[in-house]
Write a protein that holds these residues in place. Structure first.
Motif, PDB file in Angstrom:
ATOM      1  N   PHE A 142      12.549  -1.901  -3.215  1.00 22.76           N
ATOM      2  CA  PHE A 142      11.300  -0.941  -3.205  1.00 22.76           C
ATOM      3  C   PHE A 142      11.445   0.349  -2.565  1.00 22.76           C
ATOM      4  O   PHE A 142      10.779   1.268  -2.123  1.00 22.76           O
ATOM      5  CB  PHE A 142       9.939  -1.761  -2.482  1.00 22.76           C
ATOM      6  CG  PHE A 142       8.817  -1.051  -2.955  1.00 22.76           C
ATOM      7  CD1 PHE A 142       8.340  -1.065  -4.298  1.00 22.76           C
ATOM      8  CD2 PHE A 142       7.931  -0.356  -2.090  1.00 22.76           C
ATOM      9  CE1 PHE A 142       7.236  -0.480  -4.601  1.00 22.76           C
ATOM     10  CE2 PHE A 142       6.807   0.207  -2.327  1.00 22.76           C
ATOM     11  CZ  PHE A 142       6.470   0.288  -3.655  1.00 22.76           C
ATOM     12  N   ALA A 177      10.441   1.577  -8.232  1.00 20.78           N
ATOM     13  CA  ALA A 177       9.319   0.875  -8.785  1.00 20.78           C
ATOM     14  C   ALA A 177       8.931   1.693 -10.067  1.00 20.78           C
ATOM     15  O   ALA A 177       9.455   2.681 -10.537  1.00 20.78           O
ATOM     16  CB  ALA A 177       8.118   0.774  -8.030  1.00 20.78           C
ATOM     17  N   GLU A 189       3.531   2.029  -9.256  1.00 22.39           N
ATOM     18  CA  GLU A 189       4.286   1.204  -8.427  1.00 22.39           C
ATOM     19  C   GLU A 189       4.522  -0.267  -8.894  1.00 22.39           C
ATOM     20  O   GLU A 189       5.063  -1.158  -8.247  1.00 22.39           O
ATOM     21  CB  GLU A 189       4.396   1.104  -6.804  1.00 22.39           C
ATOM     22  CG  GLU A 189       4.653   2.734  -6.586  1.00 22.39           C
ATOM     23  CD  GLU A 189       4.564   2.870  -4.979  1.00 22.39           C
ATOM     24  OE1 GLU A 189       5.493   3.443  -4.522  1.00 22.39           O
ATOM     25  OE2 GLU A 189       3.649   2.139  -4.320  1.00 22.39           O
TER      26      GLU A 189
END
Length: 258
Positions: free
Chosen positions: A77, A45, A17
């Motif tokens: 995100f 990500a 990530e």
């Protein structure tokens, strides 16, 4: 040492990530603990270099690789709901899945399962059109892939209807509402930080199929996999405590795909 014939439980975490020069979580350390890795595919990500690095390390560690697909939301995100048309969502999921699988195969591995991330994960619990879109993408790419999701979710129901293998998962470090859904991030009780509490919850999910909700009521969560988030502070120690507790309870930690 866990007995070879012991019941098996999978332990998964979100990996890969980071993005560009930014790193999030300790992928290498987590790969020594988990049995399945949910690898970010570039939409919430991750990037090609990160994907390749994590896939290479996962193959070396004998950890199953899963595609963690998301809304197209790098800035948020992947934790913001996107009211995307089903056809567009299906194409986005297909794109992410194919990209990660191509990288994984170049690393002598393969994608073995699919798990939505963040807001998409929560949406497909009850959003029928988006749940069907995710399932459509998986079916079109490889109808042998397993879909990992929340017990009782529309996603898993749609996957079963489409003939896809499914596995239900529980979250050792997340709070549960009485209806079995996850407490929204930012709300009181959304996260569980104490390693002992996280480990106890994981064992209870794996052995009894229950978890205690934020109102102290018991919730049924019969699961084949337990998740510990890789981006939370102390994630590696949490994952280690969970694995140790599961093994102490007589369970064998291993990927559900193997």
């Amino acid at each position: 040492m866990t007995a070879p014939g012991a019941p098996r439980i999978d332990l998964n975490a979100d990996l890969g990530e980071g993005f560009g020069v930014w790193r999030l979580g300790d992928d290498d350390a987590l790969l020594e603990v988990v049995s399945s890795a949910n690898v970010a595919c570039g939409f919430h990500a991750g990037d090609p270099v990160t994907m390749r690095r994590v896939c290479t390390a996962a193959v070396a560690a004998g950890v199953a690789i899963g595609a963690q697909v998301s809304y197209r939301d790098l800035a948020g995100f992947g934790r913001r709901f996107v009211d995307v048309a089903p056809g567009e969502l299906a194409a986005d999921v297909l794109y992410q899945l194919a990209a990660l699988d191509g990288v994984a195969r170049a690393c002598a591995g393969r994608v073995a399962y699919v798990k939505p991330h963040g807001a998409l994960y929560n949406a497909v619990v009850h959003h029928a059109a988006q749940a069907r879109a995710v399932v459509e993408a998986v079916t079109d790419y490889d109808p042998g892939l397993t879909v990992l999701g929340l017990p009782g979710s529309l996603l898993l129901r749609a996957a079963v209807d489409a003939g896809l293998p499914t596995v239900a998962e529980g979250f050792a470090d997340r709070g549960y509402a009485p209806d079995g859904t996850l407490v929204p991030r930012g709300s009181e009780g959304a996260l569980v930080h104490d390693p002992a509490a996280v480990a106890e919850r994981a064992v209870r999910m794996a052995t009894e199929g229950t978890v205690v909700a934020v109102d102290d009521s018991p919730v049924r969560v019969e699961v084949g996999s337990v998740c510990v988030h890789g981006d939370t502070p102390g994630a590696v120690d949490l994952a280690r405590s969970v694995r140790t507790a599961l093994q102490a309870a007589g369970l064998r930690v291993g990927p559900f795909t193997g």
